[in-house]
Write an enzyme that holds these catalytic residues in place. Structure first.
Site, PDB file in Angstrom:
ATOM      1  CE  LYS A 192      -2.071   3.479   2.264  1.00 14.28           C
ATOM      2  NZ  LYS A 192      -2.007   4.634   1.351  1.00 14.28           N
ATOM      3  CD  GLU A 212      13.209   0.947  10.225  1.00 13.12           C
ATOM      4  OE1 GLU A 212      13.442   1.934  10.623  1.00 13.12           O
ATOM      5  OE2 GLU A 212      13.701  -0.547  10.577  1.00 13.12           O
ATOM      6  CB  CYS A 231      12.610   9.161   9.499  1.00 19.14           C
ATOM      7  SG  CYS A 231      14.016   8.159   8.545  1.00 19.14           S
ATOM      8  CD  GLU A 272       9.396  12.903  12.372  1.00 18.80           C
ATOM      9  OE1 GLU A 272       7.545  12.403  12.700  1.00 18.80           O
ATOM     10  OE2 GLU A 272       9.723  11.793  11.996  1.00 18.80           O
TER      11      GLU A 272
HETATM   12  P1  NAD Z   1       2.158   8.639   7.692  1.00 17.96           P
HETATM   13  O1  NAD Z   1       2.178   7.043   9.026  1.00 17.96           O
HETATM   14  O2  NAD Z   1       1.293   9.796   8.034  1.00 17.96           O
HETATM   15  O3  NAD Z   1       1.815   7.637   6.030  1.00 17.96           O
HETATM   16  C1  NAD Z   1       2.883   6.542   6.269  1.00 17.96           C
HETATM   17  C2  NAD Z   1       1.921   5.208   5.279  1.00 17.96           C
HETATM   18  O4  NAD Z   1       0.556   4.978   6.376  1.00 17.96           O
HETATM   19  C3  NAD Z   1       0.625   5.824   4.025  1.00 17.96           C
HETATM   20  O5  NAD Z   1       1.112   4.926   2.863  1.00 17.96           O
HETATM   21  C4  NAD Z   1      -0.121   6.067   4.923  1.00 17.96           C
HETATM   22  O6  NAD Z   1      -1.461   6.290   4.249  1.00 17.96           O
HETATM   23  C5  NAD Z   1      -0.901   5.200   5.975  1.00 17.96           C
HETATM   24  N1  NAD Z   1      -1.537   4.782   6.410  1.00 17.96           N
HETATM   25  C6  NAD Z   1      -1.905   6.393   7.718  1.00 17.96           C
HETATM   26  N2  NAD Z   1      -3.290   6.388   8.092  1.00 17.96           N
HETATM   27  C7  NAD Z   1      -3.180   4.911   8.327  1.00 17.96           C
HETATM   28  C8  NAD Z   1      -4.101   4.068   9.053  1.00 17.96           C
HETATM   29  N3  NAD Z   1      -4.582   4.495  10.633  1.00 17.96           N
HETATM   30  N4  NAD Z   1      -3.650   2.649   9.237  1.00 17.96           N
HETATM   31  C9  NAD Z   1      -2.792   1.848   8.081  1.00 17.96           C
HETATM   32  N5  NAD Z   1      -1.910   2.838   6.724  1.00 17.96           N
HETATM   33  C10 NAD Z   1      -1.983   4.513   7.523  1.00 17.96           C
HETATM   34  O7  NAD Z   1       3.393   8.923   7.241  1.00 17.96           O
HETATM   35  P2  NAD Z   1       3.868  10.170   5.913  1.00 17.96           P
HETATM   36  O8  NAD Z   1       3.685  11.137   6.590  1.00 17.96           O
HETATM   37  O9  NAD Z   1       3.682   9.254   5.473  1.00 17.96           O
HETATM   38  O10 NAD Z   1       5.774   9.774   7.150  1.00 17.96           O
HETATM   39  C11 NAD Z   1       5.841  11.061   7.060  1.00 17.96           C
HETATM   40  C12 NAD Z   1       6.202   9.854   9.153  1.00 17.96           C
HETATM   41  O11 NAD Z   1       7.631   8.255   8.658  1.00 17.96           O
HETATM   42  C13 NAD Z   1       7.344  10.915   9.465  1.00 17.96           C
HETATM   43  O12 NAD Z   1       6.847  10.800  10.710  1.00 17.96           O
HETATM   44  C14 NAD Z   1       8.961   9.691   9.330  1.00 17.96           C
HETATM   45  O13 NAD Z   1      10.021   9.567  10.033  1.00 17.96           O
HETATM   46  C15 NAD Z   1       8.508   8.394   9.085  1.00 17.96           C
HETATM   47  N6  NAD Z   1       9.127   8.308   8.477  1.00 17.96           N
HETATM   48  C16 NAD Z   1      10.021   6.945   9.090  1.00 17.96           C
HETATM   49  C17 NAD Z   1      11.321   5.772   8.093  1.00 17.96           C
HETATM   50  C18 NAD Z   1      11.844   5.783   9.213  1.00 17.96           C
HETATM   51  O14 NAD Z   1      13.231   4.951   8.708  1.00 17.96           O
HETATM   52  N7  NAD Z   1      12.084   4.930  10.650  1.00 17.96           N
HETATM   53  C19 NAD Z   1      11.178   6.706   7.033  1.00 17.96           C
HETATM   54  C20 NAD Z   1      10.489   7.790   6.499  1.00 17.96           C
HETATM   55  C21 NAD Z   1       9.541   7.889   6.968  1.00 17.96           C
END
Ligand code: NAD
Length: 486
Positions: free
Chosen positions: A177, A253, A288, A388
């Site tokens: 997804k 992650e 991140c 963050e």
């Molecule tokens: P997000 O959590 O909003 O979305 C990530 C994914 O989760 C997307 O595909 C989204 O559609 C899905 N999602 C959202 N709500 C959901 C739910 N209720 N149930 C299931 N899936 C759901 O994150 P984002 O804005 O896309 O990315 C930014 C975040 O990701 C930041 O916090 C960043 O630090 C983190 N990040 C972490 C890493 C790592 O390696 N640790 C890498 C990149 C980004």
């Protein structure tokens, strides 16, 4: 093959299928507002169809028993990505906003990660031991089964393949997804994959749509054995809750608020360069592991802030397709509002050194641009120092003693990454050992080789991606006890 982005469909069981909803999600270029793609706004039924395809493939094909074929498939995928690197990079920039040189780096890195895991397909080993004359005991690693991969938008290819390549290398089948902001780059990737005939149908499936529908179904569905999630810590907590009924294996992650500790003897210009690239140059701070908390020794603090500010003044903010741009836009209007709200909070909590506003001059008015921002003399425990922000904002806080610096570095809920800047090797090692984070760089920032494990302490995650452990995440261990008759 020319990559074309018309109306994007889901990739299920080897076919391109529209959603049962009949609805689409429009992705837009965050630098210009132009429409980039229309992808499926999928339903629970669509996700279930993809899970069934993955299950069918796992149970009825030899995918999980043929590591050399898996290696060939991944190897072919590497070649496809390299052959289409420039069009993938362009698409990534117009969809995610990141500077084109960063997109080129990301596409190359994605290929490199798949290449690394194609080499590991034939290296999924267990152990064997003799515990008595009449026995032989084996521990074998088997694939977990059906893996749901939920990925974020900010490194849309690298973070997808960082989960998908080891999952496939270990013999799993997957349902992906992608993030709703970046479906086009992910679908372009699956278009390339779909031309490799050696992949059994249903081994890889991709369903686009809202996290609350598509992601939730993956996290709750009993047939999904594991979720590999990359995203926000708040969403990660929801995944933990949603997956608890079916006790899935989880790899998480999550977010970060990474500290950089700069000692008085550090090579200042290098440290500034490292903090600059660690904070802003890849994705306007939307990373991140971004180096967002600079903890600087009091002796060099004033000089550091002055030089850092000078460097930032020369950064060019704009449309990532412009080869001379250093910093692109924020991904969306919602995220832009969040960043601007944090900046307003910061103005109450600390000293604004530079930036602190939305940029709207000329063509910038069409996109979501924020001036790279530094806050100084930031108090420990304040919101901009703890939360963050996910935008081009860093905080600077001075320290006096090593002990104080370590305490400040560890004083958040996160533990993803950090860095130490000093010429003294003893200080470097002593401090690196005490920073509670999955990665600590010394006199550098951002190097994440495919062969080195990556992941978070504390609320930055569970488990490790990349490296050998990143492969083992996607396996179950089975003990087979053999009795030998005499
Ligand atoms: P997000 O959590 O909003 O979305 C990530 C994914 O989760 C997307 O595909 C989204 O559609 C899905 N999602 C959202 N709500 C959901 C739910 N209720 N149930 C299931 N899936 C759901 O994150 P984002 O804005 O896309 O990315 C930014 C975040 O990701 C930041 O916090 C960043 O630090 C983190 N990040 C972490 C890493 C790592 O390696 N640790 C890498 C990149 C980004």
């Amino acid at each position: 093959m020319q990559i074309e982005i018309p109306l994007l469909r889901n990739f299920i069981g080897g076919d391109w299928i529209p959603s049962s909803s009949g609805e689409v999600i429009i992705s837009r270029n965050p630098a210009t507002g132009e429409e980039i793609s229309r992808s499926q706004k999928s339903t629970v039924q669509d996700v279930r169809m993809a899970i069934e395809a993955a299950e069918n493939s796992f149970n009825t094909t030899d995918w999980r028993y043929e590591p050399s074929r898996r290696a060939d498939c991944l190897h072919s995928l590497v070649k496809k990505i390299r052959d289409h690197a420039e069009s993938l990079s362009n698409l990534m920039t117009v969809e995610s906003g990141k500077p084109i040189r960063v997109s080129r780096f990301e596409v190359a890195r994605a290929a490199d990660i798949i290449d690394y895991y194609s080499g590991l397909c034939r290296n999924v080993f267990g152990r064997a031991t003799e515990l008595s004359r009449q026995s032989l005991d084996l521990v074998v690693r088997e694939p977990v089964g059906i893996v749901g991969i939920i990925s974020p938008w900010n490194w849309p290819l690298v973070l997808l393949v960082r989960s998908m390549a080891p999952a496939l290398a270990a013999g799993n089948t997957v349902v992906v997804k992608p993030a709703s902001y970046t479906p086009a780059i992910n679908i372009a990737f699956f278009q390339l994959l779909s031309t490799i005939n050696e992949f059994d149908k249903g081994v890889v499936n991709c369903v686009t749509g809202p996290g609350e529908i598509v992601g939730s179904e993956l996290a709750t569905n009993n047939k999904v054995n594991m979720i590999s999630f990359t995203g926000d810590t708040v969403t990660g907590k929801k995944i933990v809750q949603m997956s608890s009924n079916s006790i899935k294996k989880l790899s998480l992650e999550l977010g970060g608020k990474s500290p950089s500790i700069i000692f008085a003897d550090a090579q200042l210009d290098n440290a500034i360069k490292g903090c600059l690239s660690g904070a802003w140059l890849s994705c306007a701070g939307q990373v991140c592991y971004a180096s967002t908390r600079l903890i600087v020794h009091r002796k060099i603090h004033a000089e550091f802030v002055r030089k850092f500010k000078d460097q930032i003044s020369s950064l060019k903010v704009g449309n990532g397709l412009d080869e001379t741009v250093d910093v692109g836009p924020i991904i969306s209007e919602t995220q832009l509002d969040d960043v601007l709200n944090y900046i307003e909070t910061g103005k109450q909590e600390a000293n604004l050194v530079i930036g602190g506003r939305r940029l709207t001059e000329g063509n910038l008015s069409k996109g979501f641009f924020v001036a790279p921002t530094i806050f100084d003399e930031v108090r420990q425990g304040s919101r901009i120092e703890q939360e963050e922000i996910f935008g081009p904002v860093v905080t600077v806080s001075p320290f006096e003693t090593e002990e104080e610096a370590i305490q400040m570095a560890n004083n958040t809920i996160y533990g993803l990454a950090g860095s130490v800047w000093t010429k003294d090797v003893d200080t470097a090692i002593r401090v690196a050992k005490q920073v509670r984070a999955g990665t600590v760089w010394v006199n550098s920032y951002s190097s994440i080789p495919p062969s080195m494990e990556y992941g978070g302490y504390k609320q930055s995650g569970i488990g490790r991606m990349l490296g050998l452990e990143g492969l083992h995440e996607f396996t179950e261990m089975k003990h087979i006890g053999l009795h030998i008759s005499s």
